[in-house]
Design a protein around this motif. Structure first.
Motif, short mmCIF file in Angstrom:
data_model
loop_
_atom_site.label_atom_id
_atom_site.label_comp_id
_atom_site.label_asym_id
_atom_site.label_seq_id
_atom_site.Cartn_x
_atom_site.Cartn_y
_atom_site.Cartn_z
N THR A 1 3.75 14.10 -0.76
CA THR A 1 3.72 12.77 -1.40
C THR A 1 2.41 12.60 -2.17
OG1 THR A 1 5.07 11.88 0.40
CG2 THR A 1 3.90 10.29 -0.97
N PHE A 2 1.33 13.01 -1.56
CA PHE A 2 0.03 12.91 -2.23
C PHE A 2 0.01 13.76 -3.51
CE2 PHE A 2 -4.13 14.77 -3.09
CZ PHE A 2 -4.81 13.62 -3.45
N ARG B 1 -0.63 3.47 -4.89
CA ARG B 1 -1.38 4.66 -4.47
C ARG B 1 -1.96 5.40 -5.68
NH1 ARG B 1 3.44 5.55 -1.46
NH2 ARG B 1 3.83 7.35 -2.80
N GLN B 2 -1.16 5.54 -6.72
CA GLN B 2 -1.62 6.25 -7.93
C GLN B 2 -2.77 5.49 -8.59
OE1 GLN B 2 2.04 6.52 -10.08
NE2 GLN B 2 2.96 7.88 -8.56
N ASP C 1 1.53 11.84 -6.31
CA ASP C 1 0.62 10.78 -6.74
C ASP C 1 -0.59 11.37 -7.47
OD1 ASP C 1 2.32 8.98 -5.55
OD2 ASP C 1 1.09 8.74 -3.73
N TRP D 1 -4.83 3.53 -7.04
CA TRP D 1 -5.97 3.68 -6.16
C TRP D 1 -6.68 5.01 -6.41
CZ3 TRP D 1 -7.64 6.97 -2.36
CH2 TRP D 1 -8.70 6.52 -1.58
N SER E 1 0.81 -1.21 0.00
CA SER E 1 0.00 0.00 0.00
C SER E 1 0.84 1.26 0.00
CB SER E 1 -0.94 0.00 1.20
OG SER E 1 -0.19 0.04 2.39
N HIS E 2 2.13 1.16 0.30
CA HIS E 2 2.97 2.35 0.33
C HIS E 2 3.75 2.55 -0.96
CE1 HIS E 2 2.09 3.62 4.35
NE2 HIS E 2 2.25 2.37 4.79
N LYS F 1 -6.68 6.79 4.30
CA LYS F 1 -6.31 5.45 3.85
C LYS F 1 -4.82 5.19 3.99
CE LYS F 1 -7.12 1.93 0.65
NZ LYS F 1 -7.64 0.78 1.29
N PHE F 2 -3.99 6.16 3.59
CA PHE F 2 -2.55 5.92 3.52
C PHE F 2 -1.73 6.69 4.56
CE2 PHE F 2 -4.13 5.11 -0.78
CZ PHE F 2 -3.71 3.81 -0.94
N HIS G 1 -7.52 10.30 0.87
CA HIS G 1 -6.24 9.60 0.72
C HIS G 1 -5.50 9.53 2.05
CE1 HIS G 1 -1.99 9.22 -0.59
NE2 HIS G 1 -2.51 8.47 -1.56
#
Length: 174
Positions: free
Chosen positions: A46-47, A13-14, A50, A16, A7-8, A39-40, A36
């Motif tokens: 970082t987001f 992530r992208q 993504d 998702w 998941s990391h 969830k992460f 996001h």
């Protein structure tokens, strides 16, 4: 040796984010970031990375989907238009029916007529005027010309020429 959780990984992530956008439609950066983060639990920086990749993929997806819809609409319209097109034979029959009607009108010197009598449409036949006879003759001539065009009566014929001997036009001897 530490093993990264699936998941990391950025691709996960992208993907998702991309899938979420497809399922829920185009939503904004801030709204997606809050979903996001739950969830992460990653940083906004970082987001943002993504988000940039996933949203550009989503925009491409929307463009392709829109183009596919437009292509489907155009194909449907073309199919309808092709169904409405008449074949050469059908057009010839229609023109011939109109020619027959013109011949009948000229032979009987009568034409169809309709008038209103006490608010009711009354259809019948009456004698043709000289102007109507001339118009009918012109119409007949035009219809016959159109039939000839469809049949190709006026098309140029292809003639095969063979050249048996070629003679120079100028004498090139010095």
């Amino acid at each position: 040796m530490s093993k990264k959780r699936t998941s990391h990984k950025p691709n996960f992530r992208q993907d998702w984010i991309y899938e979420y956008l497809i399922e829920n439609g185009n939503i904004g950066f801030n709204q997606m970031f809050s979903i996001h983060r739950e969830k992460f639990s990653l940083s906004e920086k970082t987001f943002a990375k993504d988000w940039k990749i996933a949203s550009s993929r989503y925009k491409e997806y929307v463009k392709k989907a829109s183009k596919a819809k437009d292509d489907a609409r155009v194909k449907a319209e073309v199919d309808i238009a092709l169904k409405e097109l008449k074949s050469k034979h059908e057009r010839l029959l229609e023109y011939q029916r109109l020619v027959d009607d013109c011949f009948t009108d000229l032979a009987t010197n009568m034409t169809d007529d309709s008038t209103f009598f006490d608010g009711v449409l009354v259809e019948g036949r009456r004698r043709m005027t000289i102007v109507e006879r001339n118009q009918t003759r012109r119409t007949l001539k035009d219809l016959q010309a159109e039939i000839s065009k469809i049949e190709g009566d006026y098309s140029s014929t292809k003639i095969d020429h063979t050249i048996e001997e070629v003679k120079p036009i100028f004498n090139l001897k010095d």
